[in-house]
Design a protein around this motif. Sequence first.
Motif, PDB file in Angstrom:
ATOM      1  N   ALA A  83      15.220  -7.289 -24.146  1.00 53.41           N
ATOM      2  CA  ALA A  83      14.525  -6.972 -22.742  1.00 53.41           C
ATOM      3  C   ALA A  83      15.712  -6.229 -21.777  1.00 53.41           C
ATOM      4  CB  ALA A  83      13.752  -7.921 -22.182  1.00 53.41           C
ATOM      5  N   ALA A  84      15.283  -5.477 -20.774  1.00 55.17           N
ATOM      6  CA  ALA A  84      16.154  -5.202 -19.731  1.00 55.17           C
ATOM      7  C   ALA A  84      17.329  -4.265 -20.529  1.00 55.17           C
ATOM      8  CB  ALA A  84      16.652  -6.106 -18.887  1.00 55.17           C
ATOM      9  N   SER A  85      18.392  -4.898 -20.144  1.00 58.85           N
ATOM     10  CA  SER A  85      19.617  -3.776 -20.611  1.00 58.85           C
ATOM     11  C   SER A  85      19.939  -3.878 -22.026  1.00 58.85           C
ATOM     12  CB  SER A  85      20.956  -4.358 -19.808  1.00 58.85           C
ATOM     13  OG  SER A  85      21.392  -5.470 -20.120  1.00 58.85           O
ATOM     14  N   ASP A  86      19.596  -4.966 -22.721  1.00 57.67           N
ATOM     15  CA  ASP A  86      19.879  -5.021 -24.217  1.00 57.67           C
ATOM     16  C   ASP A  86      19.090  -3.843 -24.827  1.00 57.67           C
ATOM     17  OD1 ASP A  86      21.530  -6.929 -23.875  1.00 57.67           O
ATOM     18  OD2 ASP A  86      20.170  -8.443 -24.418  1.00 57.67           O
ATOM     19  N   LEU A  87      17.613  -3.773 -24.228  1.00 57.18           N
ATOM     20  CA  LEU A  87      16.660  -2.896 -24.918  1.00 57.18           C
ATOM     21  C   LEU A  87      17.248  -1.429 -24.510  1.00 57.18           C
ATOM     22  CD1 LEU A  87      13.868  -2.167 -26.101  1.00 57.18           C
ATOM     23  CD2 LEU A  87      12.653  -2.435 -23.912  1.00 57.18           C
ATOM     24  N   ARG A  88      17.546  -1.103 -23.334  1.00 49.81           N
ATOM     25  CA  ARG A  88      18.139   0.200 -23.003  1.00 49.81           C
ATOM     26  C   ARG A  88      19.306   0.403 -23.941  1.00 49.81           C
ATOM     27  NH1 ARG A  88      18.306  -1.141 -17.364  1.00 49.81           N
ATOM     28  NH2 ARG A  88      20.506  -0.870 -17.456  1.00 49.81           N
ATOM     29  N   LEU A  89      20.236  -0.426 -24.268  1.00 48.40           N
ATOM     30  CA  LEU A  89      21.256  -0.336 -25.180  1.00 48.40           C
ATOM     31  C   LEU A  89      20.601   0.369 -26.606  1.00 48.40           C
ATOM     32  CD1 LEU A  89      24.470  -0.426 -25.755  1.00 48.40           C
ATOM     33  CD2 LEU A  89      23.787  -2.823 -26.751  1.00 48.40           C
ATOM     34  N   VAL A  90      19.832  -0.458 -26.910  1.00 45.35           N
ATOM     35  CA  VAL A  90      19.234  -0.041 -28.195  1.00 45.35           C
ATOM     36  C   VAL A  90      18.574   1.215 -28.212  1.00 45.35           C
ATOM     37  CG1 VAL A  90      17.792  -0.870 -30.214  1.00 45.35           C
ATOM     38  CG2 VAL A  90      19.034  -2.413 -29.010  1.00 45.35           C
ATOM     39  N   LEU A  91      17.865   1.709 -27.368  1.00 47.17           N
ATOM     40  CA  LEU A  91      17.087   2.954 -27.433  1.00 47.17           C
ATOM     41  C   LEU A  91      18.138   3.838 -26.961  1.00 47.17           C
ATOM     42  CD1 LEU A  91      14.168   1.747 -24.854  1.00 47.17           C
ATOM     43  CD2 LEU A  91      14.002   2.380 -27.329  1.00 47.17           C
ATOM     44  N   ALA A  92      19.193   3.760 -26.194  1.00 46.18           N
ATOM     45  CA  ALA A  92      20.161   4.721 -25.843  1.00 46.18           C
ATOM     46  C   ALA A  92      21.012   5.134 -27.344  1.00 46.18           C
ATOM     47  CB  ALA A  92      21.308   4.539 -24.860  1.00 46.18           C
ATOM     48  N   ILE A  93      21.087   3.863 -28.000  1.00 48.97           N
ATOM     49  CA  ILE A  93      21.987   4.021 -29.216  1.00 48.97           C
ATOM     50  C   ILE A  93      21.083   4.928 -30.315  1.00 48.97           C
ATOM     51  CG2 ILE A  93      22.961   2.670 -31.490  1.00 48.97           C
ATOM     52  CD1 ILE A  93      24.279   0.986 -29.242  1.00 48.97           C
ATOM     53  N   ILE A  94      19.703   4.762 -30.419  1.00 46.82           N
ATOM     54  CA  ILE A  94      18.771   5.578 -31.167  1.00 46.82           C
ATOM     55  C   ILE A  94      18.850   6.892 -31.112  1.00 46.82           C
ATOM     56  CG2 ILE A  94      16.492   6.004 -31.651  1.00 46.82           C
ATOM     57  CD1 ILE A  94      15.789   3.120 -31.521  1.00 46.82           C
ATOM     58  N   LYS A  95      19.116   7.316 -29.655  1.00 49.41           N
ATOM     59  CA  LYS A  95      19.241   8.621 -29.444  1.00 49.41           C
ATOM     60  C   LYS A  95      20.601   9.182 -29.693  1.00 49.41           C
ATOM     61  CE  LYS A  95      15.184   8.063 -26.355  1.00 49.41           C
ATOM     62  NZ  LYS A  95      14.962   7.963 -24.992  1.00 49.41           N
ATOM     63  N   ILE A  96      21.524   8.483 -29.235  1.00 52.20           N
ATOM     64  CA  ILE A  96      22.795   9.125 -29.359  1.00 52.20           C
ATOM     65  C   ILE A  96      23.237   9.131 -30.728  1.00 52.20           C
ATOM     66  CG2 ILE A  96      25.285   8.200 -29.106  1.00 52.20           C
ATOM     67  CD1 ILE A  96      24.551   6.670 -26.394  1.00 52.20           C
ATOM     68  N   ASN A  97      22.686   8.349 -31.690  1.00 50.58           N
ATOM     69  CA  ASN A  97      22.765   8.357 -33.107  1.00 50.58           C
ATOM     70  C   ASN A  97      22.126   9.646 -33.677  1.00 50.58           C
ATOM     71  OD1 ASN A  97      23.486   7.297 -35.640  1.00 50.58           O
ATOM     72  ND2 ASN A  97      21.581   6.585 -36.088  1.00 50.58           N
ATOM     73  N   MET A  98      20.931  10.132 -33.173  1.00 51.07           N
ATOM     74  CA  MET A  98      20.483  11.521 -33.464  1.00 51.07           C
ATOM     75  C   MET A  98      21.151  12.607 -33.205  1.00 51.07           C
ATOM     76  SD  MET A  98      16.510  10.946 -32.885  1.00 51.07           S
ATOM     77  CE  MET A  98      15.803  12.440 -33.720  1.00 51.07           C
ATOM     78  N   ASP A  99      21.788  12.496 -31.837  1.00 51.84           N
ATOM     79  CA  ASP A  99      22.725  13.499 -31.387  1.00 51.84           C
ATOM     80  C   ASP A  99      24.034  13.748 -32.142  1.00 51.84           C
ATOM     81  OD1 ASP A  99      21.420  15.345 -29.119  1.00 51.84           O
ATOM     82  OD2 ASP A  99      21.163  13.313 -28.263  1.00 51.84           O
ATOM     83  N   LEU A 100      24.580  12.461 -32.742  1.00 52.73           N
ATOM     84  CA  LEU A 100      25.725  12.540 -33.225  1.00 52.73           C
ATOM     85  C   LEU A 100      25.555  13.314 -34.553  1.00 52.73           C
ATOM     86  CD1 LEU A 100      27.395   9.040 -32.176  1.00 52.73           C
ATOM     87  CD2 LEU A 100      28.265  11.505 -31.696  1.00 52.73           C
ATOM     88  N   GLU A 101      24.502  12.543 -35.504  1.00 51.60           N
ATOM     89  CA  GLU A 101      24.332  12.990 -36.503  1.00 51.60           C
ATOM     90  C   GLU A 101      24.057  14.808 -36.630  1.00 51.60           C
ATOM     91  OE1 GLU A 101      21.988  14.856 -40.076  1.00 51.60           O
ATOM     92  OE2 GLU A 101      21.048  14.571 -37.979  1.00 51.60           O
ATOM     93  N   ARG A 102      23.651  15.396 -35.633  1.00 52.03           N
ATOM     94  CA  ARG A 102      23.376  16.844 -35.303  1.00 52.03           C
ATOM     95  C   ARG A 102      24.730  17.445 -34.972  1.00 52.03           C
ATOM     96  NH1 ARG A 102      17.006  16.657 -33.481  1.00 52.03           N
ATOM     97  NH2 ARG A 102      16.622  15.609 -35.399  1.00 52.03           N
TER      98      ARG A 102
END
Lengths: 240, 240
Positions: A83-102
């Motif tokens: 929840a809260a900041s832990d959830l934000r961390l996971v969601l942000a990492i999902i997206k950062i991961n996509m950007d880094l792969e590209r």
Amino acid sequence: MFGSDQHRQHISGQFNHELETLKHDILAMGGLVEAQLNTALESLIERNSEKAIRVTKRDSEVNNLELKIDQECARILARRQPAASDLRLVLAIIKINMDLERVGDEAAKIARQAKVIIESNVSGTQFAQLRRMGRKIAETLRAALDALARHDADAALMVVRGDSSVDQEYAHSMQTLVADMKSEPHNISTILNEIWALKALERIGDHASNIGEHVIYLVRGQDVRHLAPEAVDDRLAKPY
Amino acid sequence: MFGSDQHRQHISGQFNHELETLKHDILAMGGLVEAQLNTALESLIERNSEKAIRVTKRDSEVNNLELKIDQECARILARRQPAASDLRLVLAIIKINMDLERVGDEAAKIARQAKVIIESNVSGTQFAQLRRMGRKIAETLRAALDALARHDADAALMVVRGDSSVDQEYAHSMQTLVADMKSEPHNISTILNEIWALKALERIGDHASNIGEHVIYLVRGQDVRHLAPEAVDDRLAKPY
């Protein structure tokens, strides 16, 4: 359901460990694609086809790490229900991961263009545009990854704001290369290879800017995508 | 915690409603960017600058819908803590949403190139390459969105596999345009505008393929990214 405080602490200790692993892995992913970009730029500037081949070979490492991080994120969401900041961390990492792969994909494209340019054996150009733009974009990516490592929203905001100066550099480089094509039509093919590499660099700059936006979301819980720079300042000035 | 079965059903009914809203919104997002692509292609082929302007104006709608869907996903993850196929649905939609937003960006780029081409008032080209490639890519995007709407992993797999024929069409179109640049150096600028539009179409094809991969993950729980086509067949043939 939880038998004791000790058990709860144990669970939470494991969870923390999983989050630390995730943070570690996304920074490793960042380091890997940064190395890919730098090696790709070196291969071009030094006309070193071995380095270019090394980049294309290592692209599968980038892809594997992307999948690993994605699986870790899905597992944490399924088992830990953060929840809260832990959830934000996971969601942000999902997206950062996509950007880094590209970013990794674009670095591989630069390496492929470098290989074509080296093989075509044209000796004229010194890649002045690509050197300058390459340096700027590598700095931008580094700044975005530093902001991520330090959870620094202000530094991330600098990356997001800085994009327009990169855009200007890009436009100037592109104009120069197009002018070269007109004055040296016999060199059109090689100049186009430089243009593809330049476009790949522009993309990497866009991804670095996206990463900056995700870091701001991670740290402050504010989504600043699609806002004009003034609006970002305004949004972040509000109490959060 | 839950007082009665009735309360539980009520909760689960609300949750279902939220998932239905999410599915509805991601399909609306798909429809919107599909319309953006088609209008952008029309603006180019019909030399209709009004249509081009309409596309660039509507880009903010795409961005707003992206943010709305993203917020819905984060809210569902925080409040509902979905598991198994519900979690996969939310994770797939987060990624499909990013790909669709970038399709919208590329459509806007095509519209901007159309505007430049119309304003330059060059009458020669009939955009043969862009027409053909545009039709192919619009079909691919449509197929990816159909597979999403019907949760059809086989149809999604066709989209993922189909990419190589699009790649061939793209390579052929690019060769033709580069040959045109060499034979008509005075037209280099306009031909470059066509090349940018062609590159935007190629990107949209890549995003459609990504969407196909996300649909396969959503339906079958299998991550087929970065696999060669034979390996995808092999992976999906295994019992799941």
